[in-house]
Motif scaffolding. Sequence first.
Motif, PDB file in Angstrom:
ATOM      1  N   LYS A 190      50.681  33.188  43.073  1.00  9.78           N
ATOM      2  CA  LYS A 190      51.215  34.755  42.812  1.00  9.78           C
ATOM      3  C   LYS A 190      50.033  35.542  42.051  1.00  9.78           C
ATOM      4  CE  LYS A 190      56.016  33.731  42.454  1.00  9.78           C
ATOM      5  NZ  LYS A 190      55.871  32.333  43.054  1.00  9.78           N
ATOM      6  N   LEU A 191      48.805  35.310  42.791  1.00 14.13           N
ATOM      7  CA  LEU A 191      47.690  36.132  42.051  1.00 14.13           C
ATOM      8  C   LEU A 191      47.773  37.561  42.217  1.00 14.13           C
ATOM      9  CD1 LEU A 191      45.107  35.231  40.767  1.00 14.13           C
ATOM     10  CD2 LEU A 191      43.681  35.602  42.866  1.00 14.13           C
ATOM     11  N   SER A 192      47.605  38.417  41.147  1.00 20.20           N
ATOM     12  CA  SER A 192      47.907  39.893  41.239  1.00 20.20           C
ATOM     13  C   SER A 192      46.703  40.370  40.510  1.00 20.20           C
ATOM     14  CB  SER A 192      49.291  40.245  40.633  1.00 20.20           C
ATOM     15  OG  SER A 192      50.023  39.885  41.199  1.00 20.20           O
ATOM     16  N   LYS A 193      46.146  41.434  41.053  1.00 21.89           N
ATOM     17  CA  LYS A 193      45.153  42.218  40.430  1.00 21.89           C
ATOM     18  C   LYS A 193      45.352  43.709  40.409  1.00 21.89           C
ATOM     19  CE  LYS A 193      41.669  43.525  38.110  1.00 21.89           C
ATOM     20  NZ  LYS A 193      41.495  43.143  36.448  1.00 21.89           N
ATOM     21  N   PHE A 194      45.556  44.417  39.370  1.00 20.94           N
ATOM     22  CA  PHE A 194      45.734  45.810  39.458  1.00 20.94           C
ATOM     23  C   PHE A 194      44.732  46.397  38.402  1.00 20.94           C
ATOM     24  CE2 PHE A 194      49.904  44.543  40.544  1.00 20.94           C
ATOM     25  CZ  PHE A 194      50.420  45.447  41.252  1.00 20.94           C
ATOM     26  N   TYR A 195      44.190  47.524  39.303  1.00 21.33           N
ATOM     27  CA  TYR A 195      43.096  48.351  38.429  1.00 21.33           C
ATOM     28  C   TYR A 195      43.727  49.555  37.935  1.00 21.33           C
ATOM     29  CZ  TYR A 195      40.025  45.699  41.435  1.00 21.33           C
ATOM     30  OH  TYR A 195      39.198  44.829  42.155  1.00 21.33           O
ATOM     31  N   GLY A 196      44.324  49.488  36.583  1.00 19.79           N
ATOM     32  CA  GLY A 196      45.254  50.367  36.041  1.00 19.79           C
ATOM     33  C   GLY A 196      46.398  50.523  36.902  1.00 19.79           C
ATOM     34  N   ASN A 197      46.980  51.485  37.452  1.00 15.30           N
ATOM     35  CA  ASN A 197      47.951  51.489  38.218  1.00 15.30           C
ATOM     36  C   ASN A 197      47.625  51.020  39.765  1.00 15.30           C
ATOM     37  OD1 ASN A 197      49.921  51.801  36.297  1.00 15.30           O
ATOM     38  ND2 ASN A 197      49.461  54.253  36.443  1.00 15.30           N
ATOM     39  N   ILE A 200      38.769  35.098  42.204  1.00 12.88           N
ATOM     40  CA  ILE A 200      38.572  33.593  42.118  1.00 12.88           C
ATOM     41  C   ILE A 200      37.191  33.575  41.430  1.00 12.88           C
ATOM     42  CG2 ILE A 200      40.538  33.149  43.962  1.00 12.88           C
ATOM     43  CD1 ILE A 200      38.220  32.502  45.792  1.00 12.88           C
ATOM     44  N   LEU A 201      36.270  34.083  41.777  1.00 11.65           N
ATOM     45  CA  LEU A 201      34.859  33.908  40.890  1.00 11.65           C
ATOM     46  C   LEU A 201      34.880  34.242  39.860  1.00 11.65           C
ATOM     47  CD1 LEU A 201      32.613  34.946  44.100  1.00 11.65           C
ATOM     48  CD2 LEU A 201      32.750  32.671  43.235  1.00 11.65           C
ATOM     49  N   SER A 202      35.933  34.795  39.062  1.00 12.67           N
ATOM     50  CA  SER A 202      35.911  35.168  37.632  1.00 12.67           C
ATOM     51  C   SER A 202      35.019  36.421  37.590  1.00 12.67           C
ATOM     52  CB  SER A 202      35.693  34.103  36.806  1.00 12.67           C
ATOM     53  OG  SER A 202      36.683  33.273  36.807  1.00 12.67           O
ATOM     54  N   ILE A 203      34.663  37.310  38.517  1.00 16.21           N
ATOM     55  CA  ILE A 203      33.967  38.172  38.089  1.00 16.21           C
ATOM     56  C   ILE A 203      34.687  39.457  37.612  1.00 16.21           C
ATOM     57  CG2 ILE A 203      32.275  40.241  39.035  1.00 16.21           C
ATOM     58  CD1 ILE A 203      31.386  38.051  41.040  1.00 16.21           C
ATOM     59  N   ILE A 204      36.203  39.345  38.330  1.00 16.41           N
ATOM     60  CA  ILE A 204      36.989  40.361  37.358  1.00 16.41           C
ATOM     61  C   ILE A 204      38.153  39.264  36.964  1.00 16.41           C
ATOM     62  CG2 ILE A 204      36.488  42.341  38.559  1.00 16.41           C
ATOM     63  CD1 ILE A 204      38.633  41.712  40.825  1.00 16.41           C
ATOM     64  N   HIS A 205      38.973  39.607  36.154  1.00 18.13           N
ATOM     65  CA  HIS A 205      40.161  38.774  35.765  1.00 18.13           C
ATOM     66  C   HIS A 205      41.501  39.103  36.380  1.00 18.13           C
ATOM     67  CE1 HIS A 205      37.056  37.411  33.104  1.00 18.13           C
ATOM     68  NE2 HIS A 205      36.842  38.467  32.597  1.00 18.13           N
ATOM     69  N   PRO A 206      42.181  38.123  36.768  1.00 19.76           N
ATOM     70  CA  PRO A 206      43.579  38.578  37.244  1.00 19.76           C
ATOM     71  C   PRO A 206      44.557  39.238  36.160  1.00 19.76           C
ATOM     72  CG  PRO A 206      43.436  36.227  36.907  1.00 19.76           C
ATOM     73  CD  PRO A 206      42.231  36.939  36.722  1.00 19.76           C
ATOM     74  N   THR A 207      45.292  40.226  36.665  1.00 19.28           N
ATOM     75  CA  THR A 207      46.658  40.856  36.119  1.00 19.28           C
ATOM     76  C   THR A 207      47.409  39.542  35.569  1.00 19.28           C
ATOM     77  OG1 THR A 207      45.813  42.804  37.136  1.00 19.28           O
ATOM     78  CG2 THR A 207      47.972  42.701  35.836  1.00 19.28           C
TER      79      THR A 207
END
Lengths: 264, 295
Positions: free
Chosen positions: B8-15, B49-56
Amino acid sequence: MNFFWQELKYYRRSVVVWSLVLAIILLLFLSVYQSLSSQIDTFREIISRYPRALLAAINLRFEMFYSIYGYFGYILTFVWVAGAIQAMNYGTSVVSKEVSGKTADFLLSKPISRNRMLSEKFAAVFVLLLITNIIFIAVALLGAKLFSSGGFDVKIYILLAVTLFFIQLFFVALGFLFGSVLPKIKTVISITLPTVFVLFIIASFGGILDKPQFYYLTPFKYFDSLYLYQHGTYQYKYLWVLFGFVIICLITSYIIYNRKDINL
Amino acid sequence: MNIIETTKLSKFYGNERGIEGLDMQVEEGEIFGFIGPNGAGKSTTIRTILSIIHPTSGSATIFGKDVTKFGPEIRENVGYLPSEVFYYDNMKAIDLLRYSASFYKKPQKETEKRIHELANLLDLNLHKKIDDLSFGNRKKVGIIQGLLHQPKLIILDEPTGGLDPLIQQKFFNLIREENKRGATVLFSSHILGEVQRLCDRVGIIKEGKLIEVQKISELLKNSTKRFKLAAKAPIPKTLFSTIKGVSEIVQDHNELNFLFRGHLKDVTKVIAKLDLVNLEVSEPDLEEIFLHYYK
């Protein structure tokens, strides 16, 4: 230690240039001291006609011209400003250049933690500033030997010279915070120059208005050469504020940088 | 064992949506194709998955370890080639690669040897400054940088851009070799031909969601084929319309066109009895299947 050596290598030319610039500013000013001190009475006459507020703004006092310390203390102000720009440039760019140069993807896919990266980078700029200051102190001592009439107290003189390092510590920490927190910095100088000048102006206004409570706001008021000359030591309340500020900047940088999404 | 597993991996950039509720498994030893158009969320998934950005929200593991907690440990065995490669312009290629190698535990002797092997294979001059390299040559530096430590997981984000066909071929062979050696590969691309050539399984990502995961062979097998028959006389429609899986029969004079999905035997039995002048069966390629999902 890969980052550490990499950064030392990256800034090696810059640190030579900055050290030279600071040394030249210092030697130029010191070289006129001899002729100034021989005409001290005329000089006092002239500056006594200046408005008090102006003298306060440019941090000029009569006492300064009685000794090489006073004079050195005065010209240190200019060295501080230049040194502040150098330190803040290093602090800001050492972190932000990986994002602005789009190399962060490369680095962060390597098996290292962001904490280690920040620590090594900070250690590198810290060493760069140490190098700058060792050169500066050596040149300052040499200048004093060459240009002062009569002997001088080496201890006080060194205490004065070391203030550059403290000022730089303040600005490198502030730059480090900006570099870690701000999302994208295109040109470092557009951040550092305004910051340094605003703090310098606050110091000047603090001097003009004679409001010591302002002094805490800006590192340019943390060191008073006259106080140092009379007491042979720093004003510790300001020194503690400075160290506190540096530590808070660093801790905040680590916390925020760890949580940050690195978007190129 | 799953080398990569997202839950259930999700990533939002703001909205703005990056990926949403992505469940994906990449199995050990496979070459997994990750396909979707630009902006579908391929790079977001990889960077998360490389942790350059963090999951929401949601989580991801590599080698069974949570990516947010064991990042450095995981990345020791991961090789990553980003879609756009940027390096320190004033460094020589060899300096950059040595710098890259210095982060890994692999002995310097081995990585040094590997750098030269790969540079020879890809025909890259290591003593040029990065700044003076063409886009394609920078990409080669990227490839070497991603492979020099012989990682267990290779993540390639649109890797072929800028490479000429010859180098592309060598690059694919290299990836196949690494795969045979035991490396798992996540291959993200929007060029279906190359995915078809290289991958075992594909995941199709659309608007941040994984909408289909299948073996390439299944994907191609299960799909509809188009038949075009031509005879000297009109072919009766009824011959085919009764076969299960035939649709869209169109008769045009002596020609008969239809779509078929099922066992080929059912159709070929009937065709064998006809006196044909022409027979055309078109294999749908991945592109057509892909378009089907994106309709």
